[in-house]
Design a protein around this motif. Sequence first.
Motif, PDB file in Angstrom:
ATOM      1  N   HIS A  98     -20.886  -9.824  19.923  1.00 23.77           N
ATOM      2  CA  HIS A  98     -21.530 -10.724  18.961  1.00 23.77           C
ATOM      3  C   HIS A  98     -22.774 -10.091  18.314  1.00 23.77           C
ATOM      4  O   HIS A  98     -23.455 -10.729  17.521  1.00 23.77           O
ATOM      5  CB  HIS A  98     -21.912 -12.032  19.662  1.00 23.77           C
TER       6      HIS A  98
ATOM      7  N   GLN B  68     -16.128 -19.557  23.493  1.00 17.71           N
ATOM      8  CA  GLN B  68     -16.892 -20.335  22.506  1.00 17.71           C
ATOM      9  C   GLN B  68     -17.963 -21.179  23.179  1.00 17.71           C
ATOM     10  O   GLN B  68     -19.068 -21.327  22.662  1.00 17.71           O
ATOM     11  CB  GLN B  68     -15.935 -21.227  21.696  1.00 17.71           C
ATOM     12  N   ASP B  69     -17.640 -21.728  24.340  1.00 19.78           N
ATOM     13  CA  ASP B  69     -18.621 -22.559  25.058  1.00 19.78           C
ATOM     14  C   ASP B  69     -19.834 -21.718  25.449  1.00 19.78           C
ATOM     15  O   ASP B  69     -20.988 -22.135  25.282  1.00 19.78           O
ATOM     16  CB  ASP B  69     -17.954 -23.153  26.297  1.00 19.78           C
TER      17      ASP B  69
ATOM     18  N   LEU C 159     -20.815 -18.899  24.008  1.00 22.33           N
ATOM     19  CA  LEU C 159     -21.537 -18.497  22.799  1.00 22.33           C
ATOM     20  C   LEU C 159     -22.370 -19.640  22.236  1.00 22.33           C
ATOM     21  O   LEU C 159     -23.498 -19.437  21.757  1.00 22.33           O
ATOM     22  CB  LEU C 159     -20.549 -17.984  21.741  1.00 22.33           C
ATOM     23  N   ASP C 160     -21.829 -20.843  22.264  1.00 20.62           N
ATOM     24  CA  ASP C 160     -22.592 -22.000  21.757  1.00 20.62           C
ATOM     25  C   ASP C 160     -23.866 -22.207  22.565  1.00 20.62           C
ATOM     26  O   ASP C 160     -24.934 -22.469  22.008  1.00 20.62           O
ATOM     27  CB  ASP C 160     -21.718 -23.259  21.817  1.00 20.62           C
ATOM     28  N   ARG C 161     -23.708 -22.101  23.889  1.00 22.01           N
ATOM     29  CA  ARG C 161     -24.891 -22.279  24.750  1.00 22.01           C
ATOM     30  C   ARG C 161     -25.932 -21.178  24.493  1.00 22.01           C
ATOM     31  O   ARG C 161     -27.129 -21.432  24.445  1.00 22.01           O
ATOM     32  CB  ARG C 161     -24.462 -22.250  26.214  1.00 22.01           C
TER      33      ARG C 161
ATOM     34  N   ASN D 103     -26.311 -19.401  21.728  1.00 19.68           N
ATOM     35  CA  ASN D 103     -26.921 -19.630  20.410  1.00 19.68           C
ATOM     36  C   ASN D 103     -27.987 -20.710  20.477  1.00 19.68           C
ATOM     37  O   ASN D 103     -29.062 -20.590  19.864  1.00 19.68           O
ATOM     38  CB  ASN D 103     -25.843 -19.998  19.393  1.00 19.68           C
ATOM     39  N   ALA D 104     -27.718 -21.761  21.198  1.00 16.38           N
ATOM     40  CA  ALA D 104     -28.696 -22.849  21.331  1.00 16.38           C
ATOM     41  C   ALA D 104     -29.965 -22.344  22.023  1.00 16.38           C
ATOM     42  O   ALA D 104     -31.089 -22.677  21.621  1.00 16.38           O
ATOM     43  CB  ALA D 104     -28.083 -24.009  22.108  1.00 16.38           C
TER      44      ALA D 104
ATOM     45  N   ARG E  31     -31.966 -20.136  19.609  1.00 12.45           N
ATOM     46  CA  ARG E  31     -32.721 -20.948  18.633  1.00 12.45           C
ATOM     47  C   ARG E  31     -33.960 -21.543  19.301  1.00 12.45           C
ATOM     48  O   ARG E  31     -35.051 -21.592  18.702  1.00 12.45           O
ATOM     49  CB  ARG E  31     -31.825 -22.053  18.063  1.00 12.45           C
TER      50      ARG E  31
END
Length: 826
Positions: free
Chosen positions: A29, A116-117, A119-121, A123-124, A127
């Motif tokens: 990523h 995906q789970d 990566l979402d975590r 990314n959060a 941020r």
Amino acid sequence: MNKRPAPAILVLEADKTIGGWVVQLLEDHGWHVTHETVSKQALIRLKESQSSPYHLFISSFKLPKMEGDDILKNAKRLSPLTQRMLLVPANEGDLIIRAINKAEINACVITPASDQDLLDRVNACLRQFKLAMKHEQLKRVTVHQNKQMFKIAQRLKKKAKLCQEQISEKKAEKLLLRSKLRKAQKTESGPATLADRIESRNIPMDPAALDLEFRQLADYASALFNSVAAKSNLEKHRIDLRQILTEFQDLSESGRETTSDRTPDDEALIKTILATAFSSPEDAAAKQPESGDEDPVQETLLENFIQVTISEDLTRAFIMQKAPLAAREILTLSSLLDLLRQKDINFGIVDDKDIEAWIAGATPESDRFTVAIGEKPDHGADGKVDYFFETDYSNPGKILEDGRIDFRDRGDIPFVSKGDLLATKTPAREGKQGMSVSGLPIDIDPPLDPVFLAGSGTRLSEDGLNILSDLEGQPHLDPLGEVSVNPELPVNGDIDFETGNVDFNGNILVTGTVKEGFHVKGINLTAKEIEGAVIDIAGDLYISDGITDAKITSRGSVFAKFINNSQVTAFGDLVIQKEIIDSEILLSGRCENPAGVILASKITAKSGIEAGKIGTDTSKPALLRIGVDDHLESQTSGIEKELDASVTELGEIREEIKSVEAEDQDLYGQITEKAQAQEAAQNRIREAKKELDKCKKAQDEIGISQAVNDLKTCAGEAEQAENDLNQIFETQDRYARKIERLKERVNEIEEANKTLVLKKKGIREFAKKTKADPSIIIKESITQDTEIRGPNAALTLLEPRTRCRIAEKDLVEDGLHFYEMEISDL
């Protein structure tokens, strides 16, 4: 715009399968990933990355040494801004609550999880890290800006105070001018008339009373003229207004009436009085009275009748009448104050009413009167330090028959326990300068404030007036006033390649030799021998055999059997049993070698030298300096060089701080400009949105297209303004951190300077305590060509001498003061 670096993520996972999956997914990523399998190494990486923290720390829950929530708890302590994610097995769901409560994790992923789970975590969390960093940056910038605003407020406050002081000064000038104006107006109204004087003094209206009053006024006027002449250093001359009046006596006796206010005779009288009063000393010289005539000037000058004296401490002034007054008009408040001013008595003069009361009853028989009272100086009180241990303990050990010292037999060595009171300081009380009756300050010497330093193994009480022991050990007071408690470090054998250099904040006991090329630093050092080593100790040096090819620096005394080809610098004494050969010795104490020999050496000892033999027929002559403190002068010179260097560095750092602060101030204008641009763009965005809604309702396709384009343009401008602001804030944050680092360096240098100043003060106090003794005692013999120098005299022996004392003497012959070296037999 520069491309931002990829987020840094630290993964701690002992399972290679899970760890490899997480690392590969995150690296694909575009993120920078560091993988560790051991918790200790991961925590070390977090600690080392504090200047540029990791964005995210992902830890597995189960690890060989430590559970994940414990690791994340430590991670929060080491790197608070780094986001923390925990990987928890699906069958351990109850651990999530525990991890949240214990480690305050930011995210949790149940494994196994989808790509995906995860990566979402991640990314959060990234941020959230960005927001945390921005919040921290804004907090630093806000603190920095608040400091700047405070400085501005302080400058404005200072300026306001200055303006207020100027206003007060102008008001004072205004009042003074008003006073002068009233005085001038009063003067213009005319002087007091004779009628005013007759009325104020209740003078009877008869010729005899008026004649008496006029003659008294004439005497007073004559005294005033002569007083002015005396102040101007003019030659005294006789002014006899009575003589002038006698010449016109027939005018008053005839009692003739006049038909006008002033007759020619009156004018002649006035002209004669004025001509006499204002005649020059040269004119008056021809009219001086013959010898034996009474001099009315001497009769009428006030100091001929009033004696003024000042006390020895200059804080009291007295007056007394020493002779009957020629006329009461001479002694008035005004004339007495004028006399005091002539005697330079300007301060502490008593009230006018008290002076007038004394004038009214003054007689030659009266006691003296205190006319002025100054302020006595308060000399304060010196500070002192009381020590509760043996401060001058110096027992090197038992001297054996062969000259060696048995350091095991040293008697009772002082010992303290933790918490023992070591020293108490009574602070110096500051004095206050006095003021003489002349208005000049009476200076006082500042009170002595002794050095009071808590060294290693000790601590200061909260009030800074007590030093307490922090451990068990031997207490020690060094010459510069530092108290320490020292443990012991035993070294069985030599200090060599096996032990390496020794730097120990305590007493060092070496059973063998300190070998060539090695350094030893500590408090007290005991060893068998020193061969080519460098020794730096804060206490005493005890060597049972000898010192060869060494460099010794000691704040205490040095004891050894012999010294050969070495340099020794010590605050205390040098005690040698046998020989001192080819060495340079610099002492603030005494060189004691009563049974040995000094050959080809240069020795400086403030408290003198005692030797058995000095020199041989074949050796190079020795150079001996006595009664001088070259050692302390060199120490002070070294400290002054350090202070000069640090002051230069401080100046450079402060200039750099000013430069950075100036650049930082320039950013405020840019912040205002960009903030206004951002606000304007936001306003246009709102207007564009309204226009878009309006066009949509009207189904105006062209208007919709135009509004959308305007909205995109405004959004771009707003984003650009925000990016510009962020860059400015980052620059400002960088400036703030740089200023903070520079100020920390300033504090470090200032603290170091304080220590140097205290050392310099300790050296001065030590110099006062040590007695200078410009003498040499020779027990056996001293050879010719030996050079001896004292503070003021020198001597080169022209022939050998035996059993003698050589000392500098202060002599006075035929009124001439001089010094010379005197040799006397023992």
